[in-house]
Design an enzyme around this catalytic site. Structure first.
Site, PDB file in Angstrom:
ATOM      1  N   PRO A 141     -31.147  81.444  43.594  1.00  0.00           N
ATOM      2  CA  PRO A 141     -31.024  82.166  42.323  1.00  0.00           C
ATOM      3  C   PRO A 141     -32.336  82.126  41.540  1.00  0.00           C
ATOM      4  O   PRO A 141     -33.221  81.316  41.848  1.00  0.00           O
ATOM      5  CB  PRO A 141     -29.931  81.380  41.588  1.00  0.00           C
ATOM      6  CG  PRO A 141     -29.955  80.009  42.179  1.00  0.00           C
ATOM      7  CD  PRO A 141     -30.535  80.109  43.563  1.00  0.00           C
ATOM      8  N   GLU A 143     -34.943  81.057  38.896  1.00  0.00           N
ATOM      9  CA  GLU A 143     -35.178  79.725  38.319  1.00  0.00           C
ATOM     10  C   GLU A 143     -34.579  79.605  36.916  1.00  0.00           C
ATOM     11  O   GLU A 143     -34.287  78.525  36.439  1.00  0.00           O
ATOM     12  CB  GLU A 143     -36.677  79.391  38.295  1.00  0.00           C
ATOM     13  CG  GLU A 143     -37.587  80.439  37.671  1.00  0.00           C
ATOM     14  CD  GLU A 143     -38.029  81.495  38.693  1.00  0.00           C
ATOM     15  OE1 GLU A 143     -37.253  81.810  39.619  1.00  0.00           O
ATOM     16  OE2 GLU A 143     -39.160  82.004  38.558  1.00  0.00           O
ATOM     17  N   GLU A 215     -33.205  95.240  47.292  1.00  0.00           N
ATOM     18  CA  GLU A 215     -32.499  95.985  46.248  1.00  0.00           C
ATOM     19  C   GLU A 215     -33.314  95.790  44.975  1.00  0.00           C
ATOM     20  O   GLU A 215     -33.329  94.695  44.413  1.00  0.00           O
ATOM     21  CB  GLU A 215     -31.084  95.451  46.059  1.00  0.00           C
ATOM     22  CG  GLU A 215     -30.286  95.545  47.342  1.00  0.00           C
ATOM     23  CD  GLU A 215     -28.815  95.215  47.141  1.00  0.00           C
ATOM     24  OE1 GLU A 215     -28.184  94.802  48.107  1.00  0.00           O
ATOM     25  OE2 GLU A 215     -28.317  95.360  46.016  1.00  0.00           O
ATOM     26  N   CYS A 249     -30.597  96.838  36.640  1.00  0.00           N
ATOM     27  CA  CYS A 249     -31.288  97.653  37.648  1.00  0.00           C
ATOM     28  C   CYS A 249     -30.805  99.091  37.617  1.00  0.00           C
ATOM     29  O   CYS A 249     -31.519  99.997  38.012  1.00  0.00           O
ATOM     30  CB  CYS A 249     -31.055  97.066  39.036  1.00  0.00           C
ATOM     31  SG  CYS A 249     -29.314  96.866  39.414  1.00  0.00           S
TER      32      CYS A 249
HETATM   33  P1  NAD Z   1     -38.132  88.920  39.972  1.00  0.00           P
HETATM   34  O1  NAD Z   1     -38.627  89.876  40.999  1.00  0.00           O
HETATM   35  O2  NAD Z   1     -39.097  88.326  39.013  1.00  0.00           O
HETATM   36  O3  NAD Z   1     -37.407  87.676  40.654  1.00  0.00           O
HETATM   37  C1  NAD Z   1     -36.317  87.869  41.525  1.00  0.00           C
HETATM   38  C2  NAD Z   1     -36.146  86.629  42.372  1.00  0.00           C
HETATM   39  O4  NAD Z   1     -37.292  86.493  43.226  1.00  0.00           O
HETATM   40  C3  NAD Z   1     -36.058  85.316  41.576  1.00  0.00           C
HETATM   41  O5  NAD Z   1     -35.098  84.465  42.186  1.00  0.00           O
HETATM   42  C4  NAD Z   1     -37.451  84.734  41.732  1.00  0.00           C
HETATM   43  O6  NAD Z   1     -37.470  83.331  41.618  1.00  0.00           O
HETATM   44  C5  NAD Z   1     -37.802  85.176  43.147  1.00  0.00           C
HETATM   45  N1  NAD Z   1     -39.242  85.220  43.460  1.00  0.00           N
HETATM   46  C6  NAD Z   1     -40.284  85.384  42.616  1.00  0.00           C
HETATM   47  N2  NAD Z   1     -41.460  85.351  43.302  1.00  0.00           N
HETATM   48  C7  NAD Z   1     -41.131  85.180  44.603  1.00  0.00           C
HETATM   49  C8  NAD Z   1     -41.898  85.044  45.808  1.00  0.00           C
HETATM   50  N3  NAD Z   1     -43.236  85.108  45.801  1.00  0.00           N
HETATM   51  N4  NAD Z   1     -41.236  84.879  46.971  1.00  0.00           N
HETATM   52  C9  NAD Z   1     -39.875  84.831  47.004  1.00  0.00           C
HETATM   53  N5  NAD Z   1     -39.094  84.925  45.900  1.00  0.00           N
HETATM   54  C10 NAD Z   1     -39.725  85.093  44.709  1.00  0.00           C
HETATM   55  O7  NAD Z   1     -36.960  89.681  39.229  1.00  0.00           O
HETATM   56  P2  NAD Z   1     -36.155  89.203  37.942  1.00  0.00           P
HETATM   57  O8  NAD Z   1     -37.027  89.403  36.746  1.00  0.00           O
HETATM   58  O9  NAD Z   1     -35.527  87.879  38.194  1.00  0.00           O
HETATM   59  O10 NAD Z   1     -34.955  90.269  37.927  1.00  0.00           O
HETATM   60  C11 NAD Z   1     -35.025  91.502  37.288  1.00  0.00           C
HETATM   61  C12 NAD Z   1     -35.317  92.596  38.309  1.00  0.00           C
HETATM   62  O11 NAD Z   1     -34.249  92.650  39.267  1.00  0.00           O
HETATM   63  C13 NAD Z   1     -35.360  93.965  37.676  1.00  0.00           C
HETATM   64  O12 NAD Z   1     -36.469  94.669  38.220  1.00  0.00           O
HETATM   65  C14 NAD Z   1     -34.044  94.626  38.122  1.00  0.00           C
HETATM   66  O13 NAD Z   1     -34.141  96.027  38.185  1.00  0.00           O
HETATM   67  C15 NAD Z   1     -33.839  93.996  39.469  1.00  0.00           C
HETATM   68  N6  NAD Z   1     -32.412  94.004  39.888  1.00  0.00           N
HETATM   69  C16 NAD Z   1     -32.012  94.774  40.940  1.00  0.00           C
HETATM   70  C17 NAD Z   1     -30.672  94.821  41.318  1.00  0.00           C
HETATM   71  C18 NAD Z   1     -30.221  95.687  42.459  1.00  0.00           C
HETATM   72  O14 NAD Z   1     -29.097  95.532  42.918  1.00  0.00           O
HETATM   73  N7  NAD Z   1     -31.041  96.612  42.925  1.00  0.00           N
HETATM   74  C19 NAD Z   1     -29.739  94.041  40.629  1.00  0.00           C
HETATM   75  C20 NAD Z   1     -30.182  93.254  39.562  1.00  0.00           C
HETATM   76  C21 NAD Z   1     -31.534  93.228  39.226  1.00  0.00           C
END
Ligand code: NAD
Length: 313
Positions: A141, A143, A215, A249
């Protein structure tokens, strides 16, 4: 609350546990897996309010939205339980005296990396589906919001899931997330989050040949024509952009309106928007809660400012 990053040793023992879990889980037949998944739905239902409160407290989303999302998680486990014994291959007629068929087999360990804006909702569909197909899952999940996912995994095990079948990897993206995206013990990866991180994760996973599902986010348009039922279209446009304070999203973040109804439509949307109830996420009447973090709040404000600069108001 505070917790520490899982670290290399933690990740290693988690992957070993999940690899063993996958062997146990795939050895059960589809009917047994279906029963346990149905039971998870029942147990989640029993803890519905507890999970909704946890989700609302950690994401600041209004409690009524958190409740709706936990209900969806119950549906997800019920729905995918129905698939567990129906995942079938094909027989393929070929020339000659051959019996040719396909069989669908589990990947093994499936990792799901999830975002902060819908933690239990995304953990739900990213665990129920791979579990139904006979995989073990590790959810990583955000952080910022691990609590409801940890609780979901505990409840899934209470419902009868064998050890190691649903693990949670807590920690930062660039440590825990990055390690899990490049470990060859991972059979498949699903990533839900932002476009820039998704690109990074896909490249890292591809380097190890790990198949990846992404996604990501978008800039979705609602299109309203003059012959639409305008009452419903106004309500739809408002729900599309203001649910979860716009942090979604699938937020309908653009409105394309047929010219002849443009002014009237904007006026009606603005009027209803002004009457939305902002406030404490735990108040059941609250429709829009706070923006999740200070950086996110600053981003939203800078987008509003640039909209105004480009003549938006
Ligand atoms: P984010 O991309 O910052 O982080 C998502 C996840 O990736 C977190 O668990 C984070 O810890 C992890 N992460 C970060 N850097 C990483 C790396 N280098 N390697 C592996 N994992 C890494 O996104 P966020 O700010 O947490 O969430 C918001 C985004 O999610 C928005 O852009 C939203 O549109 C999108 N979203 C998409 C859907 C969908 O179903 N398409 C659903 C909900 C949210």
């Amino acid at each position: 609350a505070q917790y520490s990053d899982l670290g290399d040793e933690g990740i290693n023992s988690l992957l070993e546990s999940s690899s063993r879990g996958a062997q146990t889980w795939m050895a059960l037949d589809g009917f047994e897996r279906a029963n346990i998944l149905r039971n998870i739905a029942l147990v989640v239902e029993k803890h519905h309010e507890e999970l909704a409160v946890l989700e609302s407290a950690t994401t600041s989303k209004p409690i009524r939205d958190a409740r709706a999302e936990v209900s969806k998680v119950v549906e997800m486990f019920n729905y995918y339980s129905g698939w567990a014994d129906k995942i079938i291959g094909q027989t393929i007629p070929v020339p000659g005296n051959w019996h040719t068929y396909t069989e669908r087999v589990p990947w093994g360990v499936v990792v799901a990396i999830t975002p902060w804006n819908a933690p239990i909702f995304t953990a739900g569909w990213n665990s129920a589906a791979p579990l139904a197909a006979g995989n073990s899952v590790i959810v990583k999940p955000s952080e910022f919001t691990p609590a409801s996912t940890v609780r979901l995994a505990q409840l899934a095990h209470e419902a009868g899931l064998p050890d190691g079948v649903f693990n949670v990897a807590v920690g930062l993206g660039n440590t825990v997330g990055a390690s899990l995206s490049t470990d060859s013990r991972v059979g498949k990866l699903s990533f839900i989050g932002s476009v820039p991180t998704g690109r990074k994760v896909a490249v890292a996973a591809a380097g190890k040949g790990i198949p990846t599902v992404l996604e990501l986010g978008g800039k979705s348009a609602n299109i309203v024509f003059a012959d639409a039922d305008l009452d419903r279209a106004v309500d739809g446009a408002i729900a599309a952009i203001f649910s979860n304070a716009g942090q979604s999203c699938v937020a309908g973040s653009r409105l394309l309106i047929e010219r002849s109804i443009h002014d009237e439509f904007i006026e009606r949307v603005a009027d209803k928007t002004n009457r939305l109830k902002l406030g404490d996420p735990f108040d059941p009447a609250t429709e829009v809660g706070p923006i999740f973090t200070k950086p996110q709040y600053d981003t939203v404000n800078s987008l509003i400012r640039s909209g105004i600069e480009y003549g938006g108001l």
